[in-house]
Design a protein around this motif. Structure first.
Motif, mmCIF file in Angstrom:
data_model
loop_
_atom_site.group_PDB
_atom_site.id
_atom_site.type_symbol
_atom_site.label_atom_id
_atom_site.label_comp_id
_atom_site.label_asym_id
_atom_site.label_seq_id
_atom_site.Cartn_x
_atom_site.Cartn_y
_atom_site.Cartn_z
ATOM 1 N N SER A 143 16.833 6.165 36.574
ATOM 2 C CA SER A 143 17.599 4.916 36.617
ATOM 3 C C SER A 143 18.986 5.032 36.015
ATOM 4 C CB SER A 143 16.830 3.809 35.891
ATOM 5 O OG SER A 143 15.574 3.596 36.504
ATOM 6 N N ARG A 144 19.237 6.042 35.207
ATOM 7 C CA ARG A 144 20.562 6.136 34.586
ATOM 8 C C ARG A 144 21.610 6.497 35.631
ATOM 9 N NH1 ARG A 144 19.379 11.628 30.968
ATOM 10 N NH2 ARG A 144 18.833 12.965 32.754
ATOM 11 N N ARG A 145 22.759 5.891 35.504
ATOM 12 C CA ARG A 145 23.867 6.198 36.409
ATOM 13 C C ARG A 145 24.667 7.396 35.913
ATOM 14 N NH1 ARG A 145 22.930 0.698 36.953
ATOM 15 N NH2 ARG A 145 22.978 -0.052 39.107
ATOM 16 N N ASP A 146 24.846 7.485 34.607
ATOM 17 C CA ASP A 146 25.532 8.613 33.979
ATOM 18 C C ASP A 146 24.463 9.627 33.579
ATOM 19 O OD1 ASP A 146 26.821 10.405 32.284
ATOM 20 O OD2 ASP A 146 27.917 8.859 31.181
ATOM 21 N N GLN A 147 24.501 10.806 34.159
ATOM 22 C CA GLN A 147 23.468 11.800 33.891
ATOM 23 C C GLN A 147 23.527 12.352 32.471
ATOM 24 O OE1 GLN A 147 20.874 12.385 36.101
ATOM 25 N NE2 GLN A 147 21.917 10.571 36.903
ATOM 26 N N ASP A 148 24.605 12.061 31.733
ATOM 27 C CA ASP A 148 24.687 12.457 30.327
ATOM 28 C C ASP A 148 24.121 11.403 29.386
ATOM 29 O OD1 ASP A 148 25.874 14.998 30.675
ATOM 30 O OD2 ASP A 148 27.838 14.072 30.982
ATOM 31 N N LEU A 149 23.765 10.234 29.905
ATOM 32 C CA LEU A 149 23.084 9.244 29.070
ATOM 33 C C LEU A 149 21.816 9.883 28.524
ATOM 34 C CD1 LEU A 149 22.807 6.190 28.152
ATOM 35 C CD2 LEU A 149 21.315 5.929 30.145
ATOM 36 N N GLN A 150 21.674 9.898 27.200
ATOM 37 C CA GLN A 150 20.563 10.600 26.573
ATOM 38 C C GLN A 150 19.309 9.722 26.528
ATOM 39 O OE1 GLN A 150 21.091 14.177 25.233
ATOM 40 N NE2 GLN A 150 22.280 13.517 27.019
ATOM 41 N N ILE A 151 18.253 10.203 27.183
ATOM 42 C CA ILE A 151 16.955 9.526 27.133
ATOM 43 C C ILE A 151 16.142 10.177 26.016
ATOM 44 C CG2 ILE A 151 14.861 8.934 28.389
ATOM 45 C CD1 ILE A 151 17.438 7.580 29.457
ATOM 46 N N ILE A 152 15.862 9.398 24.989
ATOM 47 C CA ILE A 152 15.158 9.885 23.799
ATOM 48 C C ILE A 152 13.759 9.280 23.804
ATOM 49 C CG2 ILE A 152 15.153 9.964 21.275
ATOM 50 C CD1 ILE A 152 18.254 9.551 21.479
ATOM 51 N N ALA A 153 12.759 10.141 23.931
ATOM 52 C CA ALA A 153 11.374 9.681 24.040
ATOM 53 C C ALA A 153 10.675 9.807 22.686
ATOM 54 C CB ALA A 153 10.633 10.483 25.103
ATOM 55 N N ARG A 154 10.222 8.699 22.188
ATOM 56 C CA ARG A 154 9.549 8.664 20.885
ATOM 57 C C ARG A 154 8.046 8.547 21.089
ATOM 58 N NH1 ARG A 154 10.401 3.791 16.417
ATOM 59 N NH2 ARG A 154 8.183 3.294 16.284
ATOM 60 N N THR A 155 7.287 9.238 20.236
ATOM 61 C CA THR A 155 5.849 9.056 20.220
ATOM 62 C C THR A 155 5.404 8.582 18.845
ATOM 63 O OG1 THR A 155 3.664 10.059 20.491
ATOM 64 C CG2 THR A 155 5.418 11.519 19.733
ATOM 65 N N ASP A 156 4.513 7.610 18.848
ATOM 66 C CA ASP A 156 3.907 7.093 17.615
ATOM 67 C C ASP A 156 2.484 7.600 17.443
ATOM 68 O OD1 ASP A 156 5.507 4.474 16.241
ATOM 69 O OD2 ASP A 156 6.189 5.112 18.205
ATOM 70 N N ALA A 157 2.147 8.654 18.175
ATOM 71 C CA ALA A 157 0.765 9.123 18.185
ATOM 72 C C ALA A 157 0.331 9.802 16.896
ATOM 73 C CB ALA A 157 0.548 10.080 19.361
ATOM 74 N N ALA A 158 1.258 10.269 16.066
ATOM 75 C CA ALA A 158 0.867 10.976 14.846
ATOM 76 C C ALA A 158 -0.029 10.112 13.969
ATOM 77 C CB ALA A 158 2.105 11.427 14.073
ATOM 78 N N ALA A 159 0.291 8.815 13.872
ATOM 79 C CA ALA A 159 -0.493 7.922 13.021
ATOM 80 C C ALA A 159 -1.813 7.527 13.653
ATOM 81 C CB ALA A 159 0.316 6.669 12.705
ATOM 82 N N VAL A 160 -1.927 7.717 14.974
ATOM 83 C CA VAL A 160 -3.106 7.253 15.703
ATOM 84 C C VAL A 160 -4.042 8.409 16.052
ATOM 85 C CG1 VAL A 160 -3.886 6.010 17.759
ATOM 86 C CG2 VAL A 160 -1.691 5.401 16.695
ATOM 87 N N GLU A 161 -3.454 9.507 16.543
ATOM 88 C CA GLU A 161 -4.241 10.635 17.054
ATOM 89 C C GLU A 161 -4.004 11.932 16.302
ATOM 90 O OE1 GLU A 161 -2.930 10.737 21.083
ATOM 91 O OE2 GLU A 161 -4.060 8.943 21.679
#
Length: 289
Positions: A143-161
């Protein structure tokens, strides 16, 4: 250079760049004045300061986008925007990315919690299946128009799994196209060190004063290999303490005399909002009389 390119280069340095959080444009201006290289638009801060509520998934996309647009107008720094879970499923993610990119984001952070999400340092979190998050990341990247837009994926699984599952999720998120990942709330220095050692993309650390993750300092985090270190709500916590102290004294004494040294001067306040620039606009466009 576009802000997206600036942020991409900043993360590529892997120098544990300190990035404070701002909940509004004034805090963003202070961050810029202090010489930091980027601003983190804190979702928790927006919830706390704009709505007076805890970080429990109560903000909406338009509320966040409004703050992002104001900050983008106020400062010349890249903005990393906390977009929570993307405000819905993969289809909602399409609109979230387009809206925040248009508002001025250089990077957008999305997370794998079940909606409504909670602060990463609260108890009782739950996470969506990894495959579902992978699809949300793909939607964000597409969906980003600018391919340099940084998509940062966070996981909260450490506290759960546990930390093993969290690192496995981060690997999957990188394979799905995330530019950087963010394993939230490791509770030991050993777990913290594993994250950049075992993951190939730029990594984000989040230090919450009073939270679950130990703070070994920027130098040690750089040695570990982190790209950026967020202090998302340090400014908010400082402002809250100062506000309570000053207003408490005003209520007690009926005067600010006892806390005068805790207040910015009138001149400091005007400098913080660049009043001289607006005075220049006024002079330039004043009509002749």
């Amino acid at each position: 250079m576009r802000h997206t390119q600036q942020l991409k280069r900043l993360l590529a340095r892997r120098a544990a760049v300190t990035i404070p959080g701002a909940a509004n444009a004034l805090f963003a201006r202070v961050i810029e004045d202090q010489g930091f290289e980027a601003v983190y638009v804190t979702g928790a801060g927006i919830a706390n300061m704009s709505l007076g509520v805890p970080d429990l998934g109560l903000t909406t996309l338009p509320e966040v986008a409004s703050q992002v647009a104001a900050m983008a107008d106020a400062v010349a720094l890249p903005l990393i925007v906390d977009a929570d879970t993307g405000f819905g499923n993969a289809v909602n993610m399409v609109r979230t990315i387009r809206t925040l990119e248009r508002a001025g984001a250089a990077g957008i952070q999305i997370e794998d919690q079940v909606f409504p999400k909670k602060c990463g340092h609260f108890a009782g979190k739950t996470v969506i299946p990894p495959d579902e998050m992978v699809q949300k990341i793909k939607a964000a990247v597409d969906s980003r128009r600018d391919q340099d837009l940084q998509i940062i994926a966070r996981t909260d699984a450490a506290a759960v799994e546990g930390i093993e599952a969290a690192i496995a999720r981060a690997h999957a998120f990188i394979e799905a196209g995330a530019d950087a990942t963010f394993v939230e709330a490791p509770t030991t220095l050993a777990d913290l060190a594993r994250i950049p050692a075992e993951l190939p993309s730029p990594q984000i650390a989040n230090i919450v004063f009073g939270g679950r993750t130990p703070d070994p300092g920027r130098e040690r985090l750089a040695e570990m290999g982190f790209s950026a270190v967020l202090y998302a709500n340090a400014a908010l916590q400082a402002a809250l303490r100062a506000c309570n102290d000053v207003l408490g004294a005003l209520k007690r004494d009926g005067s600010l005399a006892a806390v005068a040294d805790r207040l910015a001067s009138f001149e400091e306040r005007q400098r913080a909002v660049a009043k001289d620039v607006w005075d220049g606009h006024e002079a330039r466009y004043r009509t002749a009389t």
